[in-house]
Design a protein around this motif. Sequence first.
Motif, PDB file in Angstrom:
ATOM      1  N   ARG A 236     -35.682  17.371  10.563  1.00 54.16           N
ATOM      2  CA  ARG A 236     -35.158  16.063  11.632  1.00 54.16           C
ATOM      3  C   ARG A 236     -33.484  16.667  11.969  1.00 54.16           C
ATOM      4  N   ALA A 237     -33.144  16.325  13.032  1.00 56.55           N
ATOM      5  CA  ALA A 237     -31.636  16.561  13.695  1.00 56.55           C
ATOM      6  C   ALA A 237     -30.674  16.011  12.602  1.00 56.55           C
ATOM      7  N   GLY A 238     -31.068  14.879  11.806  1.00 60.85           N
ATOM      8  CA  GLY A 238     -29.931  14.419  10.799  1.00 60.85           C
ATOM      9  C   GLY A 238     -29.517  15.229   9.626  1.00 60.85           C
ATOM     10  N   TRP A 239     -30.525  16.380   9.562  1.00 61.55           N
ATOM     11  CA  TRP A 239     -30.394  16.964   8.309  1.00 61.55           C
ATOM     12  C   TRP A 239     -29.270  17.979   8.656  1.00 61.55           C
TER      13      TRP A 239
ATOM     14  N   ALA B  46     -31.646  18.797   2.792  1.00 64.12           N
ATOM     15  CA  ALA B  46     -32.315  17.600   3.303  1.00 64.12           C
ATOM     16  C   ALA B  46     -31.791  16.344   2.421  1.00 64.12           C
TER      17      ALA B  46
ATOM     18  N   ARG C 167     -26.385  17.556   8.862  1.00 63.38           N
ATOM     19  CA  ARG C 167     -24.843  16.883   8.247  1.00 63.38           C
ATOM     20  C   ARG C 167     -24.814  17.587   7.036  1.00 63.38           C
ATOM     21  N   TYR C 168     -26.240  18.086   6.452  1.00 64.32           N
ATOM     22  CA  TYR C 168     -26.060  18.832   4.829  1.00 64.32           C
ATOM     23  C   TYR C 168     -25.582  20.229   5.131  1.00 64.32           C
TER      24      TYR C 168
END
Length: 516
Positions: free
Chosen positions: A184-187, A338, A189-190
Amino acid sequence: MVRLRAPRHPVDPRARAWWTARALLTVSGPAALAAATLLTLCFLFFPGAASWLVPLVTAVLVAPAVAYAVVMPARRCRTHGWELGESALYAVSGWYGRRRRIVPLDRVESVALRRGPLLRRYGLAVVVVGMGPDAEAVRITGVSEPEARRLRAGIEGAVAASAAETAASRTEGGRGAGILAVGRAGWLRYAPLTFWVWGGVLVAGGTTWRVLNAFGVKPWRIGIVRRLWAGYGAGAPWLAALLGLAAVTLLGVAGALAVHAATWWRYRLERTPSGGLDVRRGLFATSVVSIDADRLCGVALREPLLLRAGGGASVRAVAGGLGDRERNRKRSVALPPAPRAEALRVCAEVLGTDGVLEAGALRPAPRVALRRRLVWALGWGVLPVALVLVALGWLLELPVLLWCAAGWVAVASPMVCALARDAYRALGYAVRGRHLVVRSGTFGRETVALERSSVQGWTFTDTPFASRADVVTVTAIVAAGEGGYRIRDMSATEAVQFAEYAAPGIVREFLIQTSA
């Protein structure tokens, strides 16, 4: 109380002379030669320095060299030993620390004899017992050549008999093929939550500096660099340092995001029909890593310090057949950084069992493990810097360095003590169903779940300090991943019983009952 007994066969008496000769050739001899050279040069050219150089060389080179040549062979002769049991091989080695290793004979893949010139001089041989490319071999040293040949024949005969009687097999019932995870694109941020955000920029900057120097370009003479230094560096060095740190951080974050996107875009984890795993990833070119079901021994939930602070984690498959140790670490990643909940879900999918790595009652290490970590943190993290500052302040007659030493102790001590306590709280182990669970680490915390049937042997390691604290480090040997996973600072009174419970039968024939 149950404990491991000593092996029945000690080393050959000639092994002490062999270890002494090897010490003289590799450590003590070169150290003594260096000491003689320094003292000769001192007396020839700097006789005035003899008053302090002679005691220094004696303490730093001569005394350790003599002690090593005398103590090491004697300690090895008392420690080393071996025994070929009905179902397992038992070997003990070490001199400062002691390693007791037990491996089942049905996991042995090769047996070889090693005889170098020095070994032949003393009529000795080294027996090397291999358990595959992903597990560390067992080396039995100090054995006479005839005894080594008999030992090799005995191991080969036992392995052949064991292979004829039993056929190792593993079933993967209930694991259907399908997609286990999708990126997912939100990962993204890690991605920056790693110390390489700064290290990578420094490495790239150093490489650029060397390339420019190779072409005769002086980086500090470039116009923009000179203008920045004239505007900020000369008049406000602290502001320049802060701006430089901010620039390095921004560049590191941008680089981490770019590398993560290029490496893990279109990520997908799939279960194959045979029960193995396929990891697909890549933005510009798709890379596929296949892990066979027969080589999959468990999973490792990795939570480095910064990633853990951000609520993230990554997952590695504990598997063999992925290359050497370094290649295995790169190719075994089953989930990139993640959310921790997603990492736990992927671990459960790979293991085929829920709740194995969930936060629960792992058995903690004894309280003495906290004391050992506090002593180590203060002794190696705080004390050396303080002593150097005090010595420089005294020699150079600079009282400010003494104040710096006091400030360092006041600031660093609480920090390293907090890290030591965190490292202690991370220690834990348990048996959950068909899995052995091990957790440790503070900067790079890792929780590993291993199939109990994949454990190929046990190694029990201690040192004089660990023996006084009544703790031992137990290593579960597997032909996958790191080759072995340590349970650090386990109570010595429980270690052997736990090993027998976690992987029954491996250590059983070498146990004895003693009074508490």
